[in-house]
Scaffold this motif. Structure first.
Motif, PDB file in Angstrom:
ATOM      1  N   VAL A  71      15.573   2.768  -9.125  1.00  0.00           N
ATOM      2  CA  VAL A  71      15.941   4.012  -8.443  1.00  0.00           C
ATOM      3  C   VAL A  71      14.765   4.994  -8.386  1.00  0.00           C
ATOM      4  O   VAL A  71      14.515   5.626  -7.358  1.00  0.00           O
ATOM      5  CB  VAL A  71      17.141   4.690  -9.141  1.00  0.00           C
ATOM      6  N   ILE A  72      14.038   5.126  -9.485  1.00  0.00           N
ATOM      7  CA  ILE A  72      12.972   6.131  -9.571  1.00  0.00           C
ATOM      8  C   ILE A  72      11.904   5.942  -8.489  1.00  0.00           C
ATOM      9  O   ILE A  72      11.546   6.907  -7.803  1.00  0.00           O
ATOM     10  CB  ILE A  72      12.363   6.161 -10.984  1.00  0.00           C
ATOM     11  N   ARG A  89       9.515   7.949  -3.420  1.00  0.00           N
ATOM     12  CA  ARG A  89       9.091   7.665  -2.050  1.00  0.00           C
ATOM     13  C   ARG A  89       9.860   8.547  -1.065  1.00  0.00           C
ATOM     14  O   ARG A  89       9.270   9.104  -0.121  1.00  0.00           O
ATOM     15  CB  ARG A  89       9.315   6.191  -1.722  1.00  0.00           C
ATOM     16  N   ASP A  90      11.153   8.673  -1.253  1.00  0.00           N
ATOM     17  CA  ASP A  90      11.963   9.482  -0.337  1.00  0.00           C
ATOM     18  C   ASP A  90      11.598  10.962  -0.442  1.00  0.00           C
ATOM     19  O   ASP A  90      11.610  11.684   0.563  1.00  0.00           O
ATOM     20  CB  ASP A  90      13.451   9.285  -0.632  1.00  0.00           C
ATOM     21  N   THR A  95      -0.757   6.349   2.232  1.00  0.00           N
ATOM     22  CA  THR A  95      -0.763   4.913   1.968  1.00  0.00           C
ATOM     23  C   THR A  95       0.551   4.461   1.337  1.00  0.00           C
ATOM     24  O   THR A  95       1.034   3.363   1.625  1.00  0.00           O
ATOM     25  CB  THR A  95      -1.930   4.544   1.030  1.00  0.00           C
ATOM     26  N   LEU A  96       1.133   5.304   0.511  1.00  0.00           N
ATOM     27  CA  LEU A  96       2.408   4.962  -0.128  1.00  0.00           C
ATOM     28  C   LEU A  96       3.517   4.843   0.909  1.00  0.00           C
ATOM     29  O   LEU A  96       4.312   3.901   0.890  1.00  0.00           O
ATOM     30  CB  LEU A  96       2.767   6.026  -1.172  1.00  0.00           C
ATOM     31  N   LEU A 137       4.415  -1.152  -6.821  1.00  0.00           N
ATOM     32  CA  LEU A 137       3.246  -0.320  -7.096  1.00  0.00           C
ATOM     33  C   LEU A 137       3.554   0.708  -8.184  1.00  0.00           C
ATOM     34  O   LEU A 137       2.761   0.903  -9.122  1.00  0.00           O
ATOM     35  CB  LEU A 137       2.798   0.397  -5.817  1.00  0.00           C
ATOM     36  N   LEU A 138       4.698   1.361  -8.079  1.00  0.00           N
ATOM     37  CA  LEU A 138       5.049   2.374  -9.072  1.00  0.00           C
ATOM     38  C   LEU A 138       5.465   1.743 -10.398  1.00  0.00           C
ATOM     39  O   LEU A 138       5.222   2.307 -11.465  1.00  0.00           O
ATOM     40  CB  LEU A 138       6.149   3.287  -8.531  1.00  0.00           C
TER      41      LEU A 138
END
Length: 326
Positions: free
Chosen positions: A172-173, A178-179, A228-229, A240-241
Motif C-alpha cells: 500500500v505504501i 506514487r499517487d 521518472t517515478l 523500486l520503493l
C-alpha cells in the motif's frame, strides 16, 4: 476528480522479485524487535544520526546553498537560519523530528498533511504553502476543490486498505506515495512531503528501521525523481520503493552490529568516514556524528592522519580529507 481504489492490491499476483523483497523486509523487521533494552543508547544515537543525514540529503536533493558548517550548526541549534534555503532546511529537520518523535499519534488526513507542509516553509507567509485550502485571499495560488477532494479520497483509501482490505502495508505504501506525487497537491515541496510520508507510514506500520536510517539518502543514491517515478508502471514503482525500504533495513542491521554496545567516539568517526566517497570535511563528519562535539572530531581526525589512515589536504577553511586505508 482523481479516484483511488486499493482493494485490488489484496488479490493481485506479484512477481518473484516483489515477493522476495517483502519477505526479506519482514525478516529484518522481526530481527529489529529482538534487540535487547541495553541497545537503547545506540538506537538514540542512530535516531539523531538519521535526522541529520536525512536533512543533509534534502539539501542535495533540493539544491539548497547550505554549507556543511552551517548545516551542522542548524542541526545542533547553534544558529538561526539566515536565508530561504537555510530556513527550508531547518523546516525539513523540524518536520522529520516531529515524525520521529510523534508518529504514533499522527493521522493520515489532509489537515495533518497541511500542517506538516507548513513546517517545511517556516518563513513563508504566502498562500502557496497551503494551496489545498483554496485560500480566497490569494486565488492566484489556489487550486480548485477537485484537488482538495482528491486528497481526502487518497487519505481515506489508504485507511481502507489497512482496516477494510487488509492489504500488506508494504504494497500500500508505495502506491500511496506514487499517487500523492501524481496528485501533487501543493505548489511546491511535494517531493519532500513524499519522503516524509513514506517515513511516517513505515514507522506507523512497525518498520522501525525508517527511524534509524535515512530514506532521503536512498533517494539520492538511487537518483529518484518524481518524473521518472511517475513514468514507471505500478509494479516497477512498488519494487523500486521496496528496495529503498530494504536498503534502510540492511543498513540498520549493519550499523547496529558494527556499533556494538561499547562504540567509542573514534569508531563512530571511522564509521562515518566509511559512509563517505571521495573527499570529506570535518563539517561532513559533524553531520554524521551529531552526538560528538567539534573538538572531539578534530582530535580524532588528527589521530587518523597521524596513523596514516586518512590524508589531510588544503588548509584553513579549505581543509578536506581523503581516504587512505581504514
Amino acid at each position: 476528480m482523481d479516484s483511488f481504489d486499493y482493494s485490488a492490491l489484496a488479490s493481485m499476483t506479484w512477481d518473484r522479485e516483489t515477493v522476495n523483497l517483502i519477505g526479506t523486509i519482514h525478516e529484518y523487521k522481526g530481527r529489529l524487535k529482538t534487540l535487547p533494552p541495553s541497545r537503547s543508547g545506540d538506537l538514540q544515537k542512530m535516531d539523531g544520526l538519521a535526522t541529520a543525514q536525512g536533512t543533509k540529503a534534502i539539501v542535495t536533493i533540493c539544491g539548497f546553498d547550505v554549507t556543511g558548517t552551517r548545516l551542522s550548526s542548524l542541526i545542533r541549534g547553534d544558529t538561526a537560519p539566515r536565508d530561504k534555503d537555510e530556513s527550508e532546511t531547518l523546516g525539513y529537520l523540524t518536520a522529520l523530528r516531529l515524525i520521529h518523535e510523534d508518529y504514533t499519534g499522527l493521522l493520515i488526513h489532509p489537515s495533518f498533511l497541511l500542517q506538516l507542509h507548513k513546517e517545511l516553509f517556516p518563513r513563508c507567509q504566502h498562500a502557496h504553502v497551503d494551496k489545498i485550502t483554496n485560500d480566497p485571499l490569494h486565488p492566484e495560488d489556489a487550486v480548485g476543490s477537485d484537488t482538495r477532494l482528491a486528497l481526502y479520497s487518497l487519505c481515506d483509501e489508504y485507511e481502507k486498505a489497512a482496516r477494510q482490505y487488509r492489504v500488506d502495508p508494504l504494497l500500500v505504501i508505495p502506491r500511496f506515495i506514487r499517487d500523492f506525487l501524481a496528485l501533487s497537491p501543493f505548489a511546491c515541496g511535494n517531493e519532500r512531503m513524499a519522503v516524509l510520508l513514506a517515513t511516517l507510514l513505515l514507522l506507523q506500520n512497525g518498520y522501525a528501521a525508517a527511524r534509524y536510517i535515512s530514506l532521503e539518502e536512498y533517494v539520492v543514491l538511487a537518483d529518484i525523481h518524481t518524473d521518472t517515478l511517475l513514468a514507471l508502471d505500478d509494479r516497477s514503482v512498488t519494487n523500486l520503493l521496496l528496495k529503498g525500504i530494504l536498503y534502510a533495513n540492511k543498513s540498520f542491521d549493519e550499523r547496529i552490529n558494527a556499533a556494538g554496545e561499547d562504540t567509542t567516539s573514534r569508531e563512530l568517526v571511522i564509521n562515518a568516514i566509511e559512509q563517505k566517497e571521495g573527499f570529506f570535511t570535518k563539517s561532513d563528519l559533524l553531520v554524521y556524528c551529531p552526538t560528538l562535539c567539534r573538538a572531539t572530531v578534530e582530535n580524532i581526525l588528527k589521530e587518523l592522519c597521524h596513523d596514516g589512515k586518512i590524508v589531510k589536504c588544503g588548509g584553513g577553511r579549505s581543509t578536506y580529507y581523503m581516504h587512505k586505508i581504514i
